[in-house]
Design a protein around this motif. Structure first.
Motif, short mmCIF file in Angstrom:
data_model
loop_
_atom_site.label_atom_id
_atom_site.label_comp_id
_atom_site.label_asym_id
_atom_site.label_seq_id
_atom_site.Cartn_x
_atom_site.Cartn_y
_atom_site.Cartn_z
N GLU A 190 8.86 1.05 -13.21
CA GLU A 190 8.04 1.28 -14.40
C GLU A 190 6.85 2.17 -14.10
OE1 GLU A 190 6.76 -2.79 -12.72
OE2 GLU A 190 8.60 -1.59 -12.98
N VAL A 191 6.38 2.13 -12.85
CA VAL A 191 5.23 2.97 -12.47
C VAL A 191 5.66 4.41 -12.24
CG1 VAL A 191 3.45 3.36 -10.73
CG2 VAL A 191 3.95 1.04 -11.49
N ASN A 192 6.68 4.61 -11.39
CA ASN A 192 7.04 6.00 -11.10
C ASN A 192 7.70 6.69 -12.29
OD1 ASN A 192 9.85 5.19 -10.86
ND2 ASN A 192 9.42 4.55 -8.76
N HIS A 193 8.33 5.92 -13.19
CA HIS A 193 8.88 6.54 -14.40
C HIS A 193 7.75 6.98 -15.33
CE1 HIS A 193 12.73 5.01 -13.01
NE2 HIS A 193 13.33 5.66 -14.00
N THR A 235 -3.90 -0.94 -2.95
CA THR A 235 -3.72 -2.38 -2.77
C THR A 235 -2.31 -2.86 -3.11
OG1 THR A 235 -4.55 -2.79 -5.01
CG2 THR A 235 -6.16 -2.86 -3.21
N ASP A 236 -1.47 -1.95 -3.56
CA ASP A 236 -0.10 -2.34 -3.89
C ASP A 236 0.81 -1.12 -3.72
OD1 ASP A 236 2.01 -3.89 -4.62
OD2 ASP A 236 1.50 -4.03 -6.73
N CYS A 237 2.03 -1.37 -3.36
CA CYS A 237 2.99 -0.27 -3.20
C CYS A 237 3.60 0.03 -4.57
CB CYS A 237 4.07 -0.66 -2.19
SG CYS A 237 5.15 0.71 -1.73
N ASN A 238 2.75 0.50 -5.49
CA ASN A 238 3.18 0.63 -6.87
C ASN A 238 4.14 1.80 -7.10
OD1 ASN A 238 1.39 2.75 -6.60
ND2 ASN A 238 -0.11 1.98 -8.05
N ASN A 297 0.87 -1.16 0.00
CA ASN A 297 0.00 0.00 0.00
C ASN A 297 0.92 1.22 0.00
OD1 ASN A 297 -1.41 2.33 1.38
ND2 ASN A 297 -3.13 0.92 1.26
N THR A 298 0.83 2.03 -1.03
CA THR A 298 1.73 3.17 -1.16
C THR A 298 1.64 4.10 0.04
OG1 THR A 298 1.67 3.13 -3.57
CG2 THR A 298 2.26 5.22 -2.54
N TYR A 299 0.44 4.35 0.52
CA TYR A 299 0.23 5.33 1.58
C TYR A 299 0.71 4.80 2.93
CZ TYR A 299 -2.50 6.71 -2.39
OH TYR A 299 -2.86 7.02 -3.68
#
Length: 231
Positions: free
Chosen positions: A201-204, A193-196, A131-133
């Motif tokens: 690839e996500v933050n880029h 639901t995920d620490c994306n 969880n990112t938050y």
């Protein structure tokens, strides 16, 4: 071009569906509905009808997809994927309680999670918070989470303002901004639901979307206040 765009959209939807990633199943439709609502509100009823028809087809063509979707709310111990996430969330909340202001250290929370899981008798292995938050909350405390929320909130609000302030005649800019808004929504909803945000690839991709917003904002500013022209 419109036919190619429609084919690409259908292909992307099928790829997302068969990824069997439930977080994406939730985040993508939310982003898509918001994008449609901003651009073509009259399409919303048609979109829901199309989605219902698509799900009806998938019910017979790919029942494993519906079986996977049925596990979204299953938190029983037999569903290891969901139960381990719940344990990790509880562990990171416990870390936050011990280090509420500045956290235990971004990334350090992943190292100490195993001890917290052991204390509550959970079988899940250590790692990120899924969880990112919560990842920011336990790693950087309330200060870090609030700064992160302010960062993404500012970018999202400014993207909306830029979209509404862009002329409908400038279709290319309008489309790019709308896509960037959708990318932000999908990223932030998926982060539940995920620490994306830890994934490269996500933050880029997120940075690329924000770079597009910054480029178009700069272009508009240049049109409003050309270099060498004094007020």
């Amino acid at each position: 071009l419109s036919g190619f765009a429609l084919f690409s959209a259908i292909l992307a939807c099928v790829a997302i569906l068969f990824s069997l990633t439930r977080g994406t199943w939730i985040s993508f439709p939310i982003a898509f509905v918001v994008m449609v609502g901003l651009s073509r509100k009259d399409w919303i009823p048609k979109i829901f009808i199309a989605v219902a028809a698509f799900l009806a087809v998938m019910y017979f063509a790919a029942p494993e997809v519906l079986q996977r979707s049925a596990t979204i709310l299953d938190t029983s111990a037999s569903n290891e994927s969901n139960s381990s996430r719940m344990d990790l969330w509880k562990a990171n909340v416990a870390i936050f309680r011990d280090y509420p202001v500045l956290g235990v250290g971004y990334g350090v929370n992943e190292l100490v999670t195993t001890d917290y899981l052991r204390n509550v008798g959970a079988k899940a292995k250590g790692g990120n918070a899924h969880n990112t938050y919560l990842q920011f909350l336990s790693g950087t405390g309330l200060v870090g989470l609030l700064l992160f929320l302010a960062f993404i909130g500012f970018l999202f609000i400014y993207s909306l303002r830029l979209y509404r302030g862009t002329s409908d005649q400038d279709l290319v800019s309008k489309t790019i901004i709308l896509a960037a808004i959708g990318a932000q929504i999908a990223t932030h909803v998926g982060g539940i639901t995920d620490c994306n945000f830890k994934d490269g690839e996500v933050n880029h991709t997120f940075i690329f979307a924000i770079a597009c917003i910054a480029m178009l904002w700069g272009a508009q500013r240049q049109e409003q206040y050309p270099i060498g022209v004094r007020s």
